[in-house]
Write an enzyme that holds these catalytic residues in place. Structure first.
Site, short mmCIF file in Angstrom:
data_model
loop_
_atom_site.label_atom_id
_atom_site.label_comp_id
_atom_site.label_asym_id
_atom_site.label_seq_id
_atom_site.Cartn_x
_atom_site.Cartn_y
_atom_site.Cartn_z
N HIS A 132 7.87 -2.66 -4.60
CA HIS A 132 7.09 -2.72 -5.85
C HIS A 132 7.66 -1.79 -6.92
O HIS A 132 6.99 -1.50 -7.91
CB HIS A 132 5.61 -2.40 -5.57
N CYS A 163 19.81 -7.97 -15.88
CA CYS A 163 20.84 -7.72 -14.85
C CYS A 163 20.28 -6.97 -13.64
O CYS A 163 20.96 -6.84 -12.63
CB CYS A 163 22.04 -6.98 -15.45
P1 NAD Z 1 -3.09 -1.66 1.08
O1 NAD Z 1 -3.66 -2.98 1.17
O2 NAD Z 1 -1.87 -1.47 1.84
O3 NAD Z 1 -4.29 -0.67 1.49
C1 NAD Z 1 -4.21 0.71 1.75
C2 NAD Z 1 -4.35 0.95 3.26
O4 NAD Z 1 -4.27 2.36 3.50
C3 NAD Z 1 -5.70 0.50 3.86
O5 NAD Z 1 -5.42 -0.29 5.00
C4 NAD Z 1 -6.40 1.81 4.26
O6 NAD Z 1 -7.20 1.68 5.41
C5 NAD Z 1 -5.21 2.71 4.50
N1 NAD Z 1 -5.45 4.15 4.38
C6 NAD Z 1 -6.35 4.82 3.61
N2 NAD Z 1 -6.24 6.15 3.79
C7 NAD Z 1 -5.23 6.34 4.66
C8 NAD Z 1 -4.61 7.49 5.24
N3 NAD Z 1 -5.00 8.73 4.93
N4 NAD Z 1 -3.61 7.31 6.12
C9 NAD Z 1 -3.19 6.07 6.46
N5 NAD Z 1 -3.73 4.94 5.95
C10 NAD Z 1 -4.73 5.07 5.05
O7 NAD Z 1 -2.67 -1.16 -0.36
P2 NAD Z 1 -3.52 -1.19 -1.72
O8 NAD Z 1 -4.24 0.09 -1.83
O9 NAD Z 1 -4.29 -2.46 -1.78
O10 NAD Z 1 -2.39 -1.22 -2.83
C11 NAD Z 1 -1.75 -2.43 -3.21
C12 NAD Z 1 -0.44 -2.11 -3.88
O11 NAD Z 1 -0.66 -1.30 -5.04
C13 NAD Z 1 0.49 -1.27 -3.04
O12 NAD Z 1 1.20 -2.04 -2.18
C14 NAD Z 1 1.31 -0.55 -4.11
O13 NAD Z 1 2.31 -1.38 -4.61
C15 NAD Z 1 0.32 -0.30 -5.19
N6 NAD Z 1 -0.23 1.08 -5.08
C16 NAD Z 1 0.66 2.11 -4.96
C17 NAD Z 1 0.19 3.40 -4.81
C18 NAD Z 1 1.19 4.52 -4.66
O14 NAD Z 1 2.34 4.36 -5.07
N7 NAD Z 1 0.81 5.63 -4.05
C19 NAD Z 1 -1.18 3.63 -4.79
C20 NAD Z 1 -2.07 2.55 -4.94
C21 NAD Z 1 -1.56 1.26 -5.06
ZN ZN Z 2 21.07 -5.27 -18.04
#
Ligand code: NAD
Ligand code: ZN
Length: 261
Positions: free
Chosen positions: A130, A141
């Site tokens: 992501h 590019c």
């Molecule tokens: P997701 O569906 O992978 O959910 C987060 C998971 O983390 C859940 O299964 C939850 O149970 C688990 N979790 C919560 N606390 C935890 C801990 N302490 N240790 C281990 N696991 C734990 O992801 P999402 O939140 O639906 O996010 C979707 C997308 O959004 C991500 O793939 C990413 O691209 C982006 N995002 C990135 C960040 C970041 O860069 N830190 C944060 C939020 C969302």
């Molecule tokens: Zn370029």
């Protein structure tokens, strides 16, 4: 640590220590202990506020200058997610993965996170499907640069190589996953006979494909998540707990097993 988890930890460490090629698949959950909220699940931003509009990329392409102004304003704002991202430092989960890589057990990490914390913690073999919020990418590019390397004198900034429009490397809603990242993940998932899945429900494609690829080739899944996920029943060990607590213990056990062997 409850007794059940102790037995699971041994099983998980055994699988990692004996595998030929281990890769990790990680998501927002591993950065929760760095103060960055996830989107889904308990405490998730979408759980609290609902899902955002899913056409971010289409709006950016229609008017890149407006997209840049919006993004720069958001980065400088007091918005909960932006502030958490800019203040965050790696936690024990990121350091444990970097250590597992340094000792030669973990060969590659596929991260869905955009927060750059794997690299700050010292991991090197990482593919960010992501993108990375500290970088920009040319929409023509695919070249990537550090955010602080580009000239923001003109908005939108353009690529020095091909003249294409630059955008934040973070993959927007509605934006295809960059081809190079996707291809690398496919190569890695084909090589892997064991996948450590931490902090992700792995329900969203393309991330959801990679555990299936490993399973179809007879490989093993190890899961670390405080909550059950659709992968829990398919994993050889499902370690229930926060990644920042579980992963360091897992790495210690892998190290102990290697010393015994
Ligand atoms: P997701 O569906 O992978 O959910 C987060 C998971 O983390 C859940 O299964 C939850 O149970 C688990 N979790 C919560 N606390 C935890 C801990 N302490 N240790 C281990 N696991 C734990 O992801 P999402 O939140 O639906 O996010 C979707 C997308 O959004 C991500 O793939 C990413 O691209 C982006 N995002 C990135 C960040 C970041 O860069 N830190 C944060 C939020 C969302
Ligand atoms: Zn370029």
């Amino acid at each position: 640590m409850p007794a059940l988890l102790d037995a699971d930890l041994d099983r998980a460490a055994g699988a990692l220590a004996s595998a030929r090629y281990v890769i990790a698949l990680v998501g927002a959950g591993i950065s929760v202990e760095s103060g960055i909220p996830p989107f889904r699940g308990a405490g998730g931003l979408w759980t609290k506020r609902g899902e955002p509009p899913m056409d971010g990329y289409q709006r950016f392409i229609a008017d890149p200058a407006a997209g840049w102004r919006e993004m720069l304003a958001r980065r400088g704002s007091d918005d909960e997610f932006s502030r958490a991202l800019s203040e965050a430092a790696p936690n024990e989960a990121h350091f444990a993965l970097a250590r597992l890589e340094a000792i030669g057990v973990l060969r590659h990490t596929i991260s869905q996170n955009i927060d750059n914390l794997h690299f700050v913690a010292g991991s090197e073999a990482v593919t960010e499907i992501h993108g990375n919020r500290t970088k920009v990418r040319c929409i023509d590019c695919g070249g990537r640069w550090r955010f602080d390397e580009i000239d923001l004198g003109e908005i939108p900034p353009v690529c020095q190589h091909c003249g294409g429009v630059l955008k934040s490397d973070t993959v927007m809603f509605g934006e295809p996953i960059p081809q190079a990242a996707l291809a690398e993940c496919q190569v890695q998932a084909e090589l892997a006979d064991c996948m450590l899945i931490a902090g992700t429900s792995a329900t969203v494609t393309p991330a959801a494909w990679f555990p299936q690829m490993v399973l179809e080739r007879g490989g093993t899944l190890i899961e670390v998540n405080p909550e059950p996920t659709p992968l829990s029943g398919l994993a050889a060990a499902s370690l229930r707990g926060p990644a920042g607590e579980v992963l360091p213990q897992l790495v210690e056990r892998v190290l102990a097993m290697r010393q015994e062997a």
